[in-house]
Design a protein around this motif. Structure first.
Motif, PDB file in Angstrom:
ATOM      1  N   SER A   1       0.815  -1.224   0.000  1.00  0.00           N
ATOM      2  CA  SER A   1       0.000   0.000   0.000  1.00  0.00           C
ATOM      3  C   SER A   1       0.853   1.282   0.000  1.00  0.00           C
ATOM      4  O   SER A   1       0.484   2.272  -0.629  1.00  0.00           O
ATOM      5  N   LEU A   2       1.991   1.229   0.671  1.00  0.00           N
ATOM      6  CA  LEU A   2       2.840   2.431   0.738  1.00  0.00           C
ATOM      7  C   LEU A   2       3.393   2.787  -0.650  1.00  0.00           C
ATOM      8  O   LEU A   2       3.272   3.927  -1.106  1.00  0.00           O
ATOM      9  N   ALA A   3       3.972   1.797  -1.313  1.00  0.00           N
ATOM     10  CA  ALA A   3       4.557   2.055  -2.635  1.00  0.00           C
ATOM     11  C   ALA A   3       3.480   2.376  -3.663  1.00  0.00           C
ATOM     12  O   ALA A   3       3.667   3.230  -4.534  1.00  0.00           O
ATOM     13  N   GLU A   4       2.326   1.708  -3.550  1.00  0.00           N
ATOM     14  CA  GLU A   4       1.212   1.990  -4.473  1.00  0.00           C
ATOM     15  C   GLU A   4       0.814   3.459  -4.377  1.00  0.00           C
ATOM     16  O   GLU A   4       0.622   4.139  -5.399  1.00  0.00           O
ATOM     17  N   ALA A   5       0.685   3.926  -3.133  1.00  0.00           N
ATOM     18  CA  ALA A   5       0.279   5.326  -2.916  1.00  0.00           C
ATOM     19  C   ALA A   5       1.312   6.294  -3.500  1.00  0.00           C
ATOM     20  O   ALA A   5       0.961   7.328  -4.081  1.00  0.00           O
ATOM     21  N   LEU A   6       2.584   5.935  -3.376  1.00  0.00           N
ATOM     22  CA  LEU A   6       3.639   6.830  -3.885  1.00  0.00           C
ATOM     23  C   LEU A   6       3.686   6.827  -5.416  1.00  0.00           C
ATOM     24  O   LEU A   6       3.889   7.870  -6.034  1.00  0.00           O
ATOM     25  N   PHE A   7       3.475   5.660  -6.027  1.00  0.00           N
ATOM     26  CA  PHE A   7       3.500   5.595  -7.496  1.00  0.00           C
ATOM     27  C   PHE A   7       2.285   6.283  -8.125  1.00  0.00           C
ATOM     28  O   PHE A   7       2.281   6.544  -9.323  1.00  0.00           O
ATOM     29  N   CYS A   8       1.255   6.552  -7.313  1.00  0.00           N
ATOM     30  CA  CYS A   8       0.101   7.302  -7.834  1.00  0.00           C
ATOM     31  C   CYS A   8       0.455   8.775  -8.070  1.00  0.00           C
ATOM     32  O   CYS A   8      -0.283   9.495  -8.747  1.00  0.00           O
ATOM     33  N   LEU A   9       1.564   9.220  -7.489  1.00  0.00           N
ATOM     34  CA  LEU A   9       2.007  10.606  -7.709  1.00  0.00           C
ATOM     35  C   LEU A   9       2.726  10.678  -9.059  1.00  0.00           C
ATOM     36  O   LEU A   9       3.501   9.780  -9.402  1.00  0.00           O
ATOM     37  N   ASP A  10       2.467  11.757  -9.775  1.00  0.00           N
ATOM     38  CA  ASP A  10       2.934  11.880 -11.163  1.00  0.00           C
ATOM     39  C   ASP A  10       4.449  11.738 -11.348  1.00  0.00           C
ATOM     40  O   ASP A  10       4.905  11.100 -12.277  1.00  0.00           O
ATOM     41  N   ASP A  11       5.185  12.384 -10.467  1.00  0.00           N
ATOM     42  CA  ASP A  11       6.617  12.539 -10.717  1.00  0.00           C
ATOM     43  C   ASP A  11       7.483  11.472 -10.043  1.00  0.00           C
ATOM     44  O   ASP A  11       8.706  11.589 -10.009  1.00  0.00           O
ATOM     45  N   VAL A  12       6.846  10.418  -9.479  1.00  0.00           N
ATOM     46  CA  VAL A  12       7.634   9.400  -8.767  1.00  0.00           C
ATOM     47  C   VAL A  12       8.083   8.317  -9.750  1.00  0.00           C
ATOM     48  O   VAL A  12       7.268   7.706 -10.421  1.00  0.00           O
ATOM     49  N   GLU A  13       9.393   8.082  -9.803  1.00  0.00           N
ATOM     50  CA  GLU A  13       9.936   7.084 -10.726  1.00  0.00           C
ATOM     51  C   GLU A  13      10.258   5.776 -10.016  1.00  0.00           C
ATOM     52  O   GLU A  13       9.886   4.703 -10.469  1.00  0.00           O
ATOM     53  N   VAL A  14      10.990   5.884  -8.884  1.00  0.00           N
ATOM     54  CA  VAL A  14      11.441   4.703  -8.158  1.00  0.00           C
ATOM     55  C   VAL A  14      11.259   4.945  -6.665  1.00  0.00           C
ATOM     56  O   VAL A  14      11.423   6.067  -6.192  1.00  0.00           O
ATOM     57  N   VAL A  15      10.936   3.873  -5.919  1.00  0.00           N
ATOM     58  CA  VAL A  15      10.758   3.992  -4.468  1.00  0.00           C
ATOM     59  C   VAL A  15      11.623   2.935  -3.785  1.00  0.00           C
ATOM     60  O   VAL A  15      11.602   1.763  -4.180  1.00  0.00           O
ATOM     61  N   LEU A  16      12.355   3.351  -2.779  1.00  0.00           N
ATOM     62  CA  LEU A  16      13.128   2.409  -1.973  1.00  0.00           C
ATOM     63  C   LEU A  16      12.691   2.579  -0.516  1.00  0.00           C
ATOM     64  O   LEU A  16      12.830   3.663   0.054  1.00  0.00           O
ATOM     65  N   VAL A  17      12.167   1.498   0.072  1.00  0.00           N
ATOM     66  CA  VAL A  17      11.764   1.531   1.483  1.00  0.00           C
ATOM     67  C   VAL A  17      12.839   0.811   2.280  1.00  0.00           C
ATOM     68  O   VAL A  17      13.224  -0.310   1.931  1.00  0.00           O
ATOM     69  N   CYS A  18      13.344   1.451   3.331  1.00  0.00           N
ATOM     70  CA  CYS A  18      14.405   0.836   4.148  1.00  0.00           C
ATOM     71  C   CYS A  18      14.177   1.202   5.610  1.00  0.00           C
ATOM     72  O   CYS A  18      14.297   2.375   5.971  1.00  0.00           O
ATOM     73  N   GLU A  19      13.831   0.178   6.420  1.00  0.00           N
ATOM     74  CA  GLU A  19      13.579   0.386   7.846  1.00  0.00           C
ATOM     75  C   GLU A  19      12.532   1.489   8.059  1.00  0.00           C
ATOM     76  O   GLU A  19      11.373   1.246   7.766  1.00  0.00           O
ATOM     77  N   SER A  20      12.929   2.676   8.499  1.00  0.00           N
ATOM     78  CA  SER A  20      11.932   3.736   8.715  1.00  0.00           C
ATOM     79  C   SER A  20      12.120   4.895   7.726  1.00  0.00           C
ATOM     80  O   SER A  20      11.746   6.030   8.024  1.00  0.00           O
ATOM     81  N   THR A  21      12.722   4.586   6.587  1.00  0.00           N
ATOM     82  CA  THR A  21      12.934   5.636   5.584  1.00  0.00           C
ATOM     83  C   THR A  21      12.370   5.229   4.220  1.00  0.00           C
ATOM     84  O   THR A  21      12.245   4.041   3.930  1.00  0.00           O
ATOM     85  N   VAL A  22      12.061   6.245   3.439  1.00  0.00           N
ATOM     86  CA  VAL A  22      11.643   6.027   2.051  1.00  0.00           C
ATOM     87  C   VAL A  22      12.497   6.950   1.178  1.00  0.00           C
ATOM     88  O   VAL A  22      12.589   8.157   1.466  1.00  0.00           O
ATOM     89  N   THR A  23      13.129   6.393   0.153  1.00  0.00           N
ATOM     90  CA  THR A  23      13.876   7.236  -0.785  1.00  0.00           C
ATOM     91  C   THR A  23      13.106   7.264  -2.101  1.00  0.00           C
ATOM     92  O   THR A  23      12.816   6.208  -2.668  1.00  0.00           O
ATOM     93  N   VAL A  24      12.770   8.450  -2.542  1.00  0.00           N
ATOM     94  CA  VAL A  24      12.013   8.603  -3.783  1.00  0.00           C
ATOM     95  C   VAL A  24      12.920   9.215  -4.849  1.00  0.00           C
ATOM     96  O   VAL A  24      13.605  10.212  -4.594  1.00  0.00           O
ATOM     97  N   THR A  25      12.943   8.591  -6.019  1.00  0.00           N
ATOM     98  CA  THR A  25      13.651   9.158  -7.175  1.00  0.00           C
ATOM     99  C   THR A  25      12.596   9.757  -8.088  1.00  0.00           C
ATOM    100  O   THR A  25      11.599   9.102  -8.389  1.00  0.00           O
ATOM    101  N   ARG A  26      12.810  10.994  -8.496  1.00  0.00           N
ATOM    102  CA  ARG A  26      11.790  11.642  -9.334  1.00  0.00           C
ATOM    103  C   ARG A  26      12.082  11.439 -10.817  1.00  0.00           C
ATOM    104  O   ARG A  26      13.227  11.200 -11.201  1.00  0.00           O
ATOM    105  N   LYS A  27      10.988  11.525 -11.621  1.00  0.00           N
ATOM    106  CA  LYS A  27      11.150  11.343 -13.068  1.00  0.00           C
ATOM    107  C   LYS A  27      11.833  12.546 -13.689  1.00  0.00           C
ATOM    108  O   LYS A  27      12.750  12.417 -14.486  1.00  0.00           O
ATOM    109  N   ASP A  28      11.334  13.721 -13.330  1.00  0.00           N
ATOM    110  CA  ASP A  28      11.851  14.943 -13.940  1.00  0.00           C
ATOM    111  C   ASP A  28      13.133  15.388 -13.237  1.00  0.00           C
ATOM    112  O   ASP A  28      13.104  15.983 -12.158  1.00  0.00           O
ATOM    113  N   LYS A  29      14.252  15.068 -13.866  1.00  0.00           N
ATOM    114  CA  LYS A  29      15.547  15.365 -13.236  1.00  0.00           C
ATOM    115  C   LYS A  29      15.928  16.841 -13.352  1.00  0.00           C
ATOM    116  O   LYS A  29      16.927  17.268 -12.780  1.00  0.00           O
ATOM    117  N   THR A  30      15.140  17.605 -14.123  1.00  0.00           N
ATOM    118  CA  THR A  30      15.496  19.019 -14.301  1.00  0.00           C
ATOM    119  C   THR A  30      14.968  19.879 -13.150  1.00  0.00           C
ATOM    120  O   THR A  30      15.413  21.000 -12.956  1.00  0.00           O
TER     121      THR A  30
END
Lengths: 265, 114
Positions: free
Chosen positions: A112-141
């Protein structure tokens, strides 16, 4: 100025005994050559040479990020210096002891966490680790993370509040052992990564495996190289994830400022 | 690689201290601290600072020439050009004549609540 003066004074002071020692050594060796046709090879460093100290690296102590005993969900966003990723630290465990890399929306099914994040337009990749989430965005500019970070914060809160499993059960039940991860990653390093970076005088070593997260260190020509980040993200990460799909977070513990003469040594 | 205007260090010594002057190594130049108060003897707190006005490649706290120096905690306040002053804390470490400890830390990346 004062500092520079002292540096040069210091250099002169240090240089004197060194040059006199060297001169003495030359004299000694000349005398030795006359009196003894076969001088013994030098085995010990003269005691007058300054000792090269080893530098101990210790981690800085982080002060408490969140207020203690707070019932509210608190989230801190910390964009990376490169601007393409943002680390979100939550005061709740998201995936205890393990990490998981979600490469696309399909991989987030039932999480559910990753699903919710991928529903956002600019989210490319999600990494969940312990109590952190690292989001990589699509638009690098785009460098301003505040609008997207707020949306990510809301999505994390909603996922935590929904009470569903944040990470899919099929992922949790199939998590590999540390030994499997270690074997797989070491094989990729030996067979693929190290032969590749050896052309630049570099090498990669596996420092630790915790859960399915790995910590590596770059050495030789890779240490201090300006292309190290590119090598890490596009070369090493890709190779690791292709060969060992269950690998989660990949940490790099290389101190690129250390070493006597990194890169071109 | 920021330009460091000045930095202040506070070192809490543990059980084993030392009586030698405390030195730091800035870009491989060993220098003594200025504005020194306290000492590095057992259980004491040493404070010192230095007006660097130069770019930091490396900064270490140098161990004693003889014996051991047990450090409980190191606190460093950095004042760098174009940065807000920031403070870094390091924990326990033991130094001797063969070691020095890295005390350089870049300014923390800006974090915000979401």
């Amino acid at each position: 100025m004062n500092f520079m003066k002292r540096i040069f004074t210091g250099m002169k002071q240090e240089a004197k005994p060194e040059s006199s020692v060297m001169a003495e050594e030359v004299e000694k060796s000349t005398v030795a050559e006359v009196s003894q046709p076969e001088p013994e090879p030098e085995t010990e460093t003269p005691s007058n040479f300054p000792v090269v100290r080893s530098v101990i690296q210790i981690s800085a102590i982080s002060e408490g990020v969140f207020p203690k005993d707070s019932d509210e969900v608190s989230i801190k966003a910390q964009p990376t210096p490169t601007g393409d990723q943002c680390l979100f630290t939550v005061n709740r465990p998201l995936m205890k002891g393990y990490s998981w890399y979600f490469s696309d929306f399909e991989s987030a099914t039932e999480s559910s966490l990753a699903e919710a994040l991928f529903c956002l337009d600019d989210v490319e990749v999600v990494l969940v680790c312990e109590s952190t989430v690292t989001v990589t965005r699509k638009d690098k500019t785009l460098v301003d993370w505040i609008p997207l970070a707020k949306e990510v914060g809301t999505a994390i809160r909603d996922a935590l509040g929904a009470g569903k499993g944040l990470i899919a059960e099929k992922i949790i039940s199939n998590l590999p052992s540390e030994e499997d991860i270690r074997e797989g990653i070491q094989k990729v390093i030996d067979d693929e990564v190290n032969p590749g970076v050896a052309g630049h005088g570099g090498n990669i070593s596996l420092l630790a495996v915790k859960g399915n997260s790995v910590t590596i260190q770059m050495g030789g020509g890779c240490q201090g190289c300006s292309a190290a980040d590119l090598t890490l993200k596009q070369g090493i990460h890709t190779s690791f994830r292709k060969a060992v799909p269950m690998v989660g977070a990949i940490f790099d513990e290389t101190d690129h400022t250390a070493g006597l003469n990194p890169y071109f040594s | 690689m920021p330009r460091v205007n000045t930095f202040k260090v506070k070192v809490q010594t543990g059980q084993q201290g030392m009586s030698e002057p405390v030195h730091f190594n800035f870009n491989n130049h060993k220098l003594p601290f200025e504005n020194v108060t306290g000492s590095a003897e057992s259980g004491k707190v040493f404070e010192g600072s230095f007006d660097v006005n130069s770019f930091a490649h490396s900064l270490t706290l140098v161990g004693p020439e003889s014996g051991k120096w047990e450090i409980e905690k190191i606190t460093i306040e950095y004042d760098c050009e174009n940065e807000k002053p920031y403070t870094v804390h390091f924990g326990r470490v033991t130094l001797d004549e063969t070691t020095e400890v890295n005390i350089w830390q870049d300014a923390p990346v800006l974090a915000f609540d979401v």
